[in-house]
Write a protein that holds these residues in place. Structure first.
Motif, PDB file in Angstrom:
ATOM      1  N   ASP A  62      26.689  36.661  45.418  1.00  0.00           N
ATOM      2  CA  ASP A  62      27.984  36.974  46.017  1.00  0.00           C
ATOM      3  C   ASP A  62      28.932  37.651  45.030  1.00  0.00           C
ATOM      4  O   ASP A  62      29.592  38.634  45.362  1.00  0.00           O
ATOM      5  N   SER A  63      29.004  37.135  43.811  1.00  0.00           N
ATOM      6  CA  SER A  63      29.920  37.702  42.824  1.00  0.00           C
ATOM      7  C   SER A  63      29.558  39.153  42.504  1.00  0.00           C
ATOM      8  O   SER A  63      30.433  40.009  42.338  1.00  0.00           O
ATOM      9  N   PHE A  64      28.279  39.445  42.438  1.00  0.00           N
ATOM     10  CA  PHE A  64      27.815  40.811  42.209  1.00  0.00           C
ATOM     11  C   PHE A  64      28.260  41.698  43.376  1.00  0.00           C
ATOM     12  O   PHE A  64      28.769  42.806  43.180  1.00  0.00           O
ATOM     13  N   CYS A  65      28.097  41.200  44.588  1.00  0.00           N
ATOM     14  CA  CYS A  65      28.487  41.957  45.784  1.00  0.00           C
ATOM     15  C   CYS A  65      29.995  42.186  45.832  1.00  0.00           C
ATOM     16  O   CYS A  65      30.451  43.245  46.279  1.00  0.00           O
ATOM     17  N   HIS A  66      30.777  41.227  45.366  1.00  0.00           N
ATOM     18  CA  HIS A  66      32.232  41.395  45.313  1.00  0.00           C
ATOM     19  C   HIS A  66      32.587  42.589  44.431  1.00  0.00           C
ATOM     20  O   HIS A  66      33.424  43.421  44.802  1.00  0.00           O
ATOM     21  N   ARG A  67      31.940  42.678  43.274  1.00  0.00           N
ATOM     22  CA  ARG A  67      32.191  43.814  42.374  1.00  0.00           C
ATOM     23  C   ARG A  67      31.705  45.114  42.983  1.00  0.00           C
ATOM     24  O   ARG A  67      32.381  46.132  42.904  1.00  0.00           O
ATOM     25  N   GLU A  68      30.536  45.081  43.573  1.00  0.00           N
ATOM     26  CA  GLU A  68      29.993  46.287  44.208  1.00  0.00           C
ATOM     27  C   GLU A  68      30.907  46.784  45.332  1.00  0.00           C
ATOM     28  O   GLU A  68      30.991  47.978  45.591  1.00  0.00           O
ATOM     29  N   ALA A  69      31.599  45.857  45.994  1.00  0.00           N
ATOM     30  CA  ALA A  69      32.511  46.218  47.085  1.00  0.00           C
ATOM     31  C   ALA A  69      33.821  46.798  46.556  1.00  0.00           C
ATOM     32  O   ALA A  69      34.599  47.362  47.324  1.00  0.00           O
ATOM     33  N   GLY A  70      34.056  46.667  45.227  1.00  0.00           N
ATOM     34  CA  GLY A  70      35.240  47.283  44.648  1.00  0.00           C
ATOM     35  C   GLY A  70      36.229  46.346  43.987  1.00  0.00           C
ATOM     36  O   GLY A  70      37.281  46.797  43.516  1.00  0.00           O
ATOM     37  N   ALA A  71      35.923  45.054  43.936  1.00  0.00           N
ATOM     38  CA  ALA A  71      36.853  44.133  43.277  1.00  0.00           C
ATOM     39  C   ALA A  71      36.998  44.513  41.805  1.00  0.00           C
ATOM     40  O   ALA A  71      36.011  44.806  41.132  1.00  0.00           O
ATOM     41  N   ASP A  72      38.229  44.536  41.316  1.00  0.00           N
ATOM     42  CA  ASP A  72      38.480  44.872  39.915  1.00  0.00           C
ATOM     43  C   ASP A  72      38.230  43.691  38.986  1.00  0.00           C
ATOM     44  O   ASP A  72      37.882  43.873  37.821  1.00  0.00           O
ATOM     45  N   GLU A  73      38.441  42.474  39.508  1.00  0.00           N
ATOM     46  CA  GLU A  73      38.158  41.268  38.738  1.00  0.00           C
ATOM     47  C   GLU A  73      37.472  40.260  39.647  1.00  0.00           C
ATOM     48  O   GLU A  73      37.845  40.115  40.809  1.00  0.00           O
ATOM     49  N   VAL A  74      36.458  39.592  39.100  1.00  0.00           N
ATOM     50  CA  VAL A  74      35.761  38.540  39.836  1.00  0.00           C
ATOM     51  C   VAL A  74      35.667  37.335  38.917  1.00  0.00           C
ATOM     52  O   VAL A  74      35.165  37.434  37.807  1.00  0.00           O
ATOM     53  N   LEU A  75      36.176  36.209  39.388  1.00  0.00           N
ATOM     54  CA  LEU A  75      36.116  34.972  38.624  1.00  0.00           C
ATOM     55  C   LEU A  75      35.179  34.031  39.365  1.00  0.00           C
ATOM     56  O   LEU A  75      35.342  33.794  40.554  1.00  0.00           O
ATOM     57  N   VAL A  76      34.187  33.530  38.648  1.00  0.00           N
ATOM     58  CA  VAL A  76      33.238  32.564  39.206  1.00  0.00           C
ATOM     59  C   VAL A  76      33.459  31.259  38.463  1.00  0.00           C
ATOM     60  O   VAL A  76      33.510  31.242  37.230  1.00  0.00           O
ATOM     61  N   ALA A  77      33.627  30.162  39.211  1.00  0.00           N
ATOM     62  CA  ALA A  77      33.937  28.885  38.568  1.00  0.00           C
ATOM     63  C   ALA A  77      33.083  27.764  39.148  1.00  0.00           C
ATOM     64  O   ALA A  77      32.780  27.743  40.334  1.00  0.00           O
ATOM     65  N   SER A  78      32.703  26.857  38.273  1.00  0.00           N
ATOM     66  CA  SER A  78      32.020  25.631  38.672  1.00  0.00           C
ATOM     67  C   SER A  78      32.657  24.492  37.886  1.00  0.00           C
ATOM     68  O   SER A  78      33.624  24.705  37.156  1.00  0.00           O
ATOM     69  N   ASN A  79      32.074  23.298  37.981  1.00  0.00           N
ATOM     70  CA  ASN A  79      32.624  22.190  37.219  1.00  0.00           C
ATOM     71  C   ASN A  79      32.244  22.254  35.746  1.00  0.00           C
ATOM     72  O   ASN A  79      32.709  21.450  34.953  1.00  0.00           O
ATOM     73  N   ARG A  80      31.418  23.209  35.358  1.00  0.00           N
ATOM     74  CA  ARG A  80      30.983  23.344  33.958  1.00  0.00           C
ATOM     75  C   ARG A  80      31.409  24.632  33.293  1.00  0.00           C
ATOM     76  O   ARG A  80      31.453  24.717  32.074  1.00  0.00           O
ATOM     77  N   ARG A  81      31.679  25.666  34.072  1.00  0.00           N
ATOM     78  CA  ARG A  81      31.821  26.987  33.464  1.00  0.00           C
ATOM     79  C   ARG A  81      32.744  27.862  34.299  1.00  0.00           C
ATOM     80  O   ARG A  81      32.792  27.733  35.518  1.00  0.00           O
ATOM     81  N   ILE A  82      33.423  28.777  33.616  1.00  0.00           N
ATOM     82  CA  ILE A  82      34.222  29.809  34.277  1.00  0.00           C
ATOM     83  C   ILE A  82      33.785  31.147  33.695  1.00  0.00           C
ATOM     84  O   ILE A  82      33.705  31.308  32.475  1.00  0.00           O
ATOM     85  N   ALA A  83      33.487  32.087  34.554  1.00  0.00           N
ATOM     86  CA  ALA A  83      33.140  33.441  34.105  1.00  0.00           C
ATOM     87  C   ALA A  83      34.067  34.428  34.791  1.00  0.00           C
ATOM     88  O   ALA A  83      34.226  34.383  36.011  1.00  0.00           O
ATOM     89  N   LEU A  84      34.676  35.286  33.994  1.00  0.00           N
ATOM     90  CA  LEU A  84      35.559  36.312  34.527  1.00  0.00           C
ATOM     91  C   LEU A  84      34.972  37.669  34.192  1.00  0.00           C
ATOM     92  O   LEU A  84      34.758  37.979  33.019  1.00  0.00           O
ATOM     93  N   MET A  85      34.680  38.445  35.203  1.00  0.00           N
ATOM     94  CA  MET A  85      34.170  39.797  35.016  1.00  0.00           C
ATOM     95  C   MET A  85      35.277  40.767  35.407  1.00  0.00           C
ATOM     96  O   MET A  85      35.851  40.659  36.484  1.00  0.00           O
ATOM     97  N   ILE A  86      35.590  41.677  34.517  1.00  0.00           N
ATOM     98  CA  ILE A  86      36.676  42.632  34.726  1.00  0.00           C
ATOM     99  C   ILE A  86      36.102  44.043  34.666  1.00  0.00           C
ATOM    100  O   ILE A  86      35.472  44.412  33.670  1.00  0.00           O
ATOM    101  N   GLU A  87      36.318  44.790  35.732  1.00  0.00           N
ATOM    102  CA  GLU A  87      35.939  46.201  35.734  1.00  0.00           C
ATOM    103  C   GLU A  87      37.128  46.953  35.139  1.00  0.00           C
ATOM    104  O   GLU A  87      38.195  47.013  35.731  1.00  0.00           O
ATOM    105  N   ASP A  88      36.963  47.474  33.937  1.00  0.00           N
ATOM    106  CA  ASP A  88      38.068  48.109  33.224  1.00  0.00           C
ATOM    107  C   ASP A  88      37.541  49.265  32.379  1.00  0.00           C
ATOM    108  O   ASP A  88      37.575  49.218  31.151  1.00  0.00           O
ATOM    109  N   PRO A  89      37.046  50.318  33.029  1.00  0.00           N
ATOM    110  CA  PRO A  89      36.482  51.433  32.268  1.00  0.00           C
ATOM    111  C   PRO A  89      37.556  52.145  31.446  1.00  0.00           C
ATOM    112  O   PRO A  89      38.690  52.303  31.896  1.00  0.00           O
ATOM    113  N   LEU A  90      37.175  52.550  30.245  1.00  0.00           N
ATOM    114  CA  LEU A  90      38.080  53.329  29.400  1.00  0.00           C
ATOM    115  C   LEU A  90      38.097  54.777  29.896  1.00  0.00           C
ATOM    116  O   LEU A  90      37.128  55.236  30.518  1.00  0.00           O
TER     117      LEU A  90
END
Length: 160
Positions: A62-90
């Motif tokens: 799902d998180s991959f699909c969110h980015r593919e759909a155009g989300a600039d930032e995707v945060l995935v969280a569980s009770n153990r980990r948080i991952a933030l992916m930011i699309e920010d091309p130079l």
């Protein structure tokens, strides 16, 4: 995103860089250093430089699909980990992010182990493994730059 400017009483973390050829053992050294720092009760962050495109996400999730759909930032969280992916091309393909651009993106840590960014102005250990002896990363004139804290190797002697 947490930054030191958001935390008026926070101390800047110690930044310790590792530089060396690809395959020279920097990651192995980083893993040992991280374990040692954690054993001393320190909060450790890492920053790794990549020379190429990379993806930490998994196609079809799902998180991959969110980015593919155009989300600039995707945060995935569980009770153990948080991952933030930011699309920010130079703007330019040859542009590079600096360590100073990236450090404020880390949360509260005591030490930041940096792998790569060999031309940055931060303190760094320059690692020379056996194979790297034949292909020096740094010329002798650049060995003792003001940003080098130490030069280490696996030969059992100091490189000067």
């Amino acid at each position: 995103m947490s930054s030191l400017t958001d935390q008026p009483n926070a101390k800047a973390p110690l930044v310790l860089g590792l530089a060396g050829w690809s395959g020279s053992g920097k990651t192995t050294l980083a893993l040992s250093l991280i374990a040692l720092l954690k054993a001393r009760g320190l909060r450790v962050g890492t920053i790794k430089h990549a020379h190429h495109g990379f993806d930490v996400d998994v196609p079809g999730k799902d998180s991959f699909c969110h980015r593919e759909a155009g989300a600039d930032e995707v945060l995935v969280a569980s009770n153990r980990r948080i991952a933030l992916m930011i699309e920010d091309p130079l703007p330019e393909a040859d542009d590079r992010r600096t360590l100073n651009d990236l450090l404020p993106r880390l949360g509260r840590v005591d030490v930041v182990v940096v792998e790569g960014f060999k031309n940055g102005a931060h303190a760094k250990l320059k690692y020379f493994a056996r194979l790297a002896f034949f292909f020096p990363l740094f010329s002798r004139s650049r060995m003792a730059t003001r940003t080098s804290s130490a030069c280490i190797n696996d030969f059992g002697y100091t490189i000067s």
